[in-house]
Write a protein that holds these residues in place. Structure first.
Motif, mmCIF file in Angstrom:
data_model
loop_
_atom_site.group_PDB
_atom_site.id
_atom_site.type_symbol
_atom_site.label_atom_id
_atom_site.label_comp_id
_atom_site.label_asym_id
_atom_site.label_seq_id
_atom_site.Cartn_x
_atom_site.Cartn_y
_atom_site.Cartn_z
ATOM 1 N N TYR A 220 0.777 -1.048 -0.132
ATOM 2 C CA TYR A 220 0.125 0.077 -0.141
ATOM 3 C C TYR A 220 1.007 1.257 0.057
ATOM 4 N N ALA A 221 1.657 1.260 0.792
ATOM 5 C CA ALA A 221 2.753 2.464 0.885
ATOM 6 C C ALA A 221 3.537 2.874 -0.445
ATOM 7 N N TYR A 222 3.890 1.650 -1.222
ATOM 8 C CA TYR A 222 5.006 1.782 -2.395
ATOM 9 C C TYR A 222 4.249 1.353 -3.696
ATOM 10 N N GLY A 223 2.961 1.131 -3.590
ATOM 11 C CA GLY A 223 2.367 0.587 -4.952
ATOM 12 C C GLY A 223 2.025 1.867 -5.914
ATOM 13 N N ASP A 224 1.546 1.815 -6.960
ATOM 14 C CA ASP A 224 0.993 2.619 -8.002
ATOM 15 C C ASP A 224 -0.240 3.166 -7.761
ATOM 16 N N LEU A 225 -1.105 2.825 -6.750
ATOM 17 C CA LEU A 225 -2.182 3.236 -6.525
ATOM 18 C C LEU A 225 -2.259 4.984 -6.276
ATOM 19 N N VAL A 226 -3.105 5.705 -6.968
ATOM 20 C CA VAL A 226 -3.205 7.191 -6.660
ATOM 21 C C VAL A 226 -4.718 7.588 -6.635
ATOM 22 N N ASN A 227 -5.007 8.119 -5.372
ATOM 23 C CA ASN A 227 -6.529 8.637 -5.416
ATOM 24 C C ASN A 227 -6.490 9.911 -6.420
ATOM 25 N N ARG A 228 -7.792 9.992 -7.171
ATOM 26 C CA ARG A 228 -8.133 10.882 -7.935
ATOM 27 C C ARG A 228 -8.273 12.257 -7.413
ATOM 28 N N ASP A 229 -8.792 12.236 -6.040
ATOM 29 C CA ASP A 229 -8.864 13.361 -5.162
ATOM 30 C C ASP A 229 -7.838 13.759 -4.371
ATOM 31 N N SER A 230 -6.758 13.396 -5.047
ATOM 32 C CA SER A 230 -5.380 13.896 -4.362
ATOM 33 C C SER A 230 -4.861 14.814 -5.178
ATOM 34 N N VAL A 231 -3.686 15.792 -5.008
ATOM 35 C CA VAL A 231 -3.189 16.444 -5.868
ATOM 36 C C VAL A 231 -2.422 15.814 -6.691
ATOM 37 N N TRP A 232 -1.602 14.500 -6.605
ATOM 38 C CA TRP A 232 -1.166 13.613 -7.349
ATOM 39 C C TRP A 232 -2.121 13.102 -8.158
ATOM 40 N N GLY A 233 -3.375 12.920 -7.834
ATOM 41 C CA GLY A 233 -4.381 12.499 -8.869
ATOM 42 C C GLY A 233 -4.606 13.479 -10.057
ATOM 43 N N LEU A 234 -4.592 14.642 -9.637
ATOM 44 C CA LEU A 234 -4.625 15.863 -10.594
ATOM 45 C C LEU A 234 -3.783 15.773 -11.431
ATOM 46 N N ILE A 235 -2.333 15.759 -11.130
ATOM 47 C CA ILE A 235 -1.378 15.685 -12.009
ATOM 48 C C ILE A 235 -1.334 14.462 -12.849
ATOM 49 N N SER A 236 -1.707 13.368 -12.198
ATOM 50 C CA SER A 236 -1.542 12.170 -13.011
ATOM 51 C C SER A 236 -2.551 12.358 -14.004
ATOM 52 N N ALA A 237 -3.848 12.779 -14.027
ATOM 53 C CA ALA A 237 -4.859 12.943 -14.826
ATOM 54 C C ALA A 237 -4.435 14.050 -15.968
ATOM 55 N N MET A 238 -3.514 15.002 -15.691
ATOM 56 C CA MET A 238 -3.271 15.973 -16.578
ATOM 57 C C MET A 238 -2.354 15.356 -17.691
ATOM 58 N N PHE A 239 -1.267 14.524 -17.093
ATOM 59 C CA PHE A 239 -0.339 13.923 -18.040
ATOM 60 C C PHE A 239 -0.944 12.849 -18.791
ATOM 61 N N GLY A 240 -2.031 12.151 -18.048
ATOM 62 C CA GLY A 240 -2.664 10.887 -18.646
ATOM 63 C C GLY A 240 -3.500 11.504 -19.800
ATOM 64 N N SER A 241 -4.022 12.733 -19.790
ATOM 65 C CA SER A 241 -4.676 13.382 -20.955
ATOM 66 C C SER A 241 -3.915 13.465 -22.136
ATOM 67 N N ASN A 242 -2.404 13.524 -21.914
ATOM 68 C CA ASN A 242 -1.606 13.850 -22.942
ATOM 69 C C ASN A 242 -0.922 12.365 -23.353
ATOM 70 N N GLY A 243 -1.555 11.380 -22.858
ATOM 71 C CA GLY A 243 -0.917 10.008 -23.073
ATOM 72 C C GLY A 243 0.422 9.551 -22.555
ATOM 73 N N ILE A 244 0.857 10.470 -21.177
ATOM 74 C CA ILE A 244 1.779 9.984 -20.495
ATOM 75 C C ILE A 244 1.508 9.573 -19.185
ATOM 76 N N ASP A 245 1.805 8.176 -18.844
ATOM 77 C CA ASP A 245 1.245 7.518 -17.605
ATOM 78 C C ASP A 245 2.555 7.642 -16.589
ATOM 79 N N ILE A 246 2.314 8.716 -15.674
ATOM 80 C CA ILE A 246 3.440 9.125 -14.752
ATOM 81 C C ILE A 246 3.165 8.004 -13.280
ATOM 82 N N ARG A 247 2.047 7.301 -13.207
ATOM 83 C CA ARG A 247 1.795 6.805 -11.807
ATOM 84 C C ARG A 247 2.914 5.811 -11.412
ATOM 85 N N PRO A 248 3.936 5.205 -12.215
ATOM 86 C CA PRO A 248 4.983 4.706 -11.391
ATOM 87 C C PRO A 248 6.120 5.617 -10.825
#
Length: 375
Positions: A220-248
């Motif tokens: 849980y502490a070091y997985g790829d899970l990111v809550n979309r209602d977190s700041v990291w979730g917003l950043i991940s969604a922004m990059f994801g909309s441009n085809g870039i997966d930054i979750r790892p």
């Protein structure tokens, strides 16, 4: 109002938070009101297959820390079905909220405990979602003990808190640092050993069960899970909309940022400031500022510090607006699954409130450090 009166108010408010979850367990919440009925205890009943009086660690794998697992197992054995199970959790949470309110009212003032804890929108909307009130109770008791220089007791309480929710683990070094700063080396060593022993004893039965809770915690502490209602979730969604997966990359970045902030900013402040509650607050804020898994109820961790420290009411208001906004956007998105314009409107609103919540954390950091300088 007396501390007992504040405790009673907190008990009633937390029970009010549990009420729609009990109705949800019975399938009685209609349509849009289902957003008021989500609770992780209810989800655990079905996803972890507690039906039939099954017990975590003995009969089934269980992802939550062991103190929660033991209480879940006890309720599973005692109650006849899901409705009584959810009601039982509601009573446990309400009692924890009341005990925290009583301790806060005695440690500060009943007015502050009433305003920033017992009557808070967060306690009403968020307390019955998960088990965070239970961990917050142990943090409150540990903070009071640390202020009284009862460091061993404080660390034992933090061990119980960390066995309910992981975040109190980050507060234990603050108590040890204060002992070292006061040249109480023996107390620091004894406290650290006591904390480790208490935490180990609580975790031991769960770690020997059918599925190691320690292994699940690490994942849980070091997985790829990111809550979309977190700041990291917003950043991940922004990059994801441009085809870039930054979750790892998010887990190592957030963990590195947490560690660096803790070592560079929290540790020196905890060493210099005599009030251990300042260190507790900064350590908690560090976790939340960098968290990729910020769930709405995590803001409950912060409310005791508005009672114990003279923080600005304006910061609390900003945080409350953000928390209420996140609640009424993320749960419709998650549970009602709207499409089209409705979904876009909710997502934009959620993004605004998540950003405001993060701004509130930064403002709270400023308030805490200003308090530390004043002392």
């Amino acid at each position: 109002m007396s501390p007992r009166g504040v405790a009673l108010v907190a008990f009633v408010v937390a029970l009010a938070s549990a009420a729609p979850r009990v109705l949800a367990a019975q399938g009685l919440l209609p349509g849009p009101l289902i957003v008021l009925g989500w609770s992780d205890p209810l989800d655990l009943w079905y996803t972890d297959q507690l039906i039939g009086h099954r017990v975590p660690y003995r009969d089934i794998p269980f992802a939550y820390p062991p103190l929660v697992g033991y209480l879940v197992g006890l309720l599973s054995l005692l109650v006849p079905g899901v409705t009584w199970y959810i009601a039982g959790w509601g009573i446990v949470i309400a009692l924890a909220a009341a005990a925290a309110a009583y301790a806060l009212a005695r440690a500060a003032t009943p007015v502050r405990a009433l305003a920033f804890w017992a009557c808070s929108a967060q306690l009403l909307l968020l307390s019955a979602i998960n088990f965070d009130v239970l961990a917050s109770l142990f943090v409150v008791l540990a903070a009071v003990a640390a202020r009284q220089a009862a460091r061993t007791r404080s660390l034992v309480l933090l061990a119980f808190g960390a066995a309910a929710k992981l975040f109190p683990f980050a507060l234990a070094p603050v108590v040890i640092l204060r002992a070292l700063a006061d040249r109480d080396r023996r107390g620091a060593v004894l406290g650290a050993a006591t904390f480790a022993l208490a935490l180990g004893l609580i975790y031991l039965p769960a770690s020997l069960g059918v599925d190691s809770t320690a292994q699940r915690t690490a994942t849980y502490a070091y997985g790829d899970l990111v809550n979309r209602d977190s700041v990291w979730g917003l950043i991940s969604a922004m990059f994801g909309s441009n085809g870039i997966d930054i979750r790892p990359l998010i887990a190592p970045l957030s963990l590195a940022g947490t560690a660096l902030t803790y070592l560079v900013l929290v540790v020196p402040r905890a060493w210099r400031t005599r009030d251990p509650v300042v260190g507790f607050a900064l350590a908690t804020l560090t976790l939340l500022l960098w968290s990729r898994l910020y769930s709405p109820q995590y803001s409950l961790w912060l409310l005791p510090f508005f009672v114990l420290l003279p923080l600005r009411t304006r910061t609390y208001v900003y945080l409350t607006i953000a928390d209420v906004g996140v609640f009424f956007t993320i749960f419709p998105l998650t549970l009602l699954r709207p499409v089209g314009v409705d979904a876009a409107f909710l997502y934009i609103g959620m993004s605004v409130f998540v950003a405001l919540r993060h701004v509130s954390l930064v403002l709270m950091w400023r308030d805490v450090t200003a308090t530390a300088r004043a002392r």
